[in-house]
Scaffold this active site. Structure first.
Site, PDB file in Angstrom:
ATOM      1  N   LYS A  67      -2.555  26.998  21.041  1.00 13.60           N
ATOM      2  CA  LYS A  67      -2.908  25.948  20.093  1.00 13.60           C
ATOM      3  C   LYS A  67      -2.476  24.608  20.689  1.00 13.60           C
ATOM      4  CE  LYS A  67      -2.167  24.367  15.379  1.00 13.60           C
ATOM      5  NZ  LYS A  67      -1.655  24.712  14.050  1.00 13.60           N
ATOM      6  N   LYS A  90      -7.407  27.391  20.099  1.00 14.29           N
ATOM      7  CA  LYS A  90      -7.686  26.346  19.115  1.00 14.29           C
ATOM      8  C   LYS A  90      -7.359  24.979  19.686  1.00 14.29           C
ATOM      9  CE  LYS A  90      -6.050  24.805  14.680  1.00 14.29           C
ATOM     10  NZ  LYS A  90      -5.042  24.949  13.688  1.00 14.29           N
TER      11      LYS A  90
END
Ligand code: PBG
Length: 324
Positions: free
Chosen positions: A195, A248
């Site tokens: 992330k 992400k």
């Protein structure tokens, strides 16, 4: 074989021919539709920067779930806007917290829906960081215990998959251990393994009211410049017991999705995040692009890069397009 003996255009002659050799397909089976749960009754508010996405109260959730299921979208990812916040994010693991109530409502009314929960503290802390603080830094090890409690409370409420998004070191192992100890050994962990500290989360932070009150998230989320580090993060999560690895954002990190898909044999999820969705909607609203076609092409690129699961605010819209 080269031109003129070989002509790639032969196989592009008409739609049936193109369909015959199409390499990548989108299926709503693999879409996850995020939803924001807010306090109150009978509430359904559209998020201004994310047209087509709503915050809604618990009583509205089953209607949303039924709509998803009728379109073939079988999974939802839950985010909560709690009534109250505090320094330790204790609302995240409250037995009667907003998410826990949402999970129970969904599993009661739409038991076949796969309920995935975001495990993080930023929506529940008054300072907006993803863990508890010492001074003005996030205390990694103290946060682990709160995250494990949070994931456990989601499982107890009936969640099907927990998805830690906090980016603390060691959280997958801690969550796995606490789930197993309480006999939730069949609940998978979808880890936000990779992330990035991304500006593409802007609309989400407005939607979930969780922007950090000071500083930023760069001491725990990854530097967008790094790719080898992504493999290291994913390796750690695999070793700690993750079942699904997530990248992400998605579109700005297709290379990372592709590398994870090459290196690991676990399913890969990609999160097509709020800013990536908002850009399509904004340009389409201006008449600058064909929003439906760009959404389809974008999700196809994520799939082609190697994602199995796509988390997208466009899940329902794309599912409708696939029915046409
Ligand atoms: C919580 C969380 C965030 C997103 C998903 N989980 C915000 C953040 O890390 O700042 C972003 C999702 C999106 O932008 O769609 N930590």
């Amino acid at each position: 074989m080269v031109f003129p003996e070989y002509r790639p255009r032969r196989l592009r002659k008409n739609e049936n021919m193109r369909a015959l050799i199409r390499e990548t397909h989108l299926s709503p089976d693999q879409f996850v539709s995020p939803v924001f749960i807010m306090p109150g009754k009978n509430k359904r508010e559209e998020i201004p920067s994310m047209p087509g996405v709503f915050r809604m109260s618990v009583d509205q959730l089953s209607k949303e779930a039924e709509e998803c299921l009728s379109l073939g979208v079988k999974s939802m990812l839950l985010f909560g806007l709690p009534e109250q916040k505090d320094a330790m994010g204790s609302g995240a693991h409250a037995k009667d917290g907003i998410i826990q109530r949402g999970i129970r409502e969904l599993k009661n009314k739409s038991p076949e829906l796969t309920v995935i929960t975001d495990v993080c503290l930023c929506e529940y802390t008054d300072h907006g960081h993803c863990g508890c603080l010492i001074g003005d830094t996030v205390d990694n090890d103290a946060t682990l215990e709160i995250l494990a409690k949070t994931a456990l409370s989601h499982a107890q409420a009936g969640a099907d998959i927990v998805a830690p998004s906090d980016m603390m070191d060691g959280r997958v192992a801690e969550i796995r251990a606490s789930l197993d100890e309480e006999n939730f050994d069949m609940i998978p962990i979808m880890s936000y393994s990779v992330k990035y500290a991304s500006a593409f989360y802007g609309p989400f932070r407005d939607a979930a009211n969780c922007a950090p009150q000071f500083g930023d998230r760069r001491s725990y989320q990854m530097d967008p410049a790094n790719a080898k580090e992504a493999l290291r993060e994913a390796t750690l999560d695999v070793d700690e017991g993750a079942d699904i690895l997530m990248v992400k954002p998605a579109v700005a990190y297709l290379d990372i999705i592709s590398r994870l898909n090459d290196e690991f044999d676990l399913p890969i999820a990609a999160y097509h995040v709020s800013g990536e969705y908002a850009m399509i909607k904004a340009a389409a609203a201006n008449g600058w692009i064909d929003g439906e076609k760009v959404l389809a092409e974008t999700l196809l690129s994520i799939k082609r890069a190697g994602a199995d699961i796509i988390i997208t605010y466009g899940a329902k819209e794309m599912a409708k397009l696939l029915q046409k």
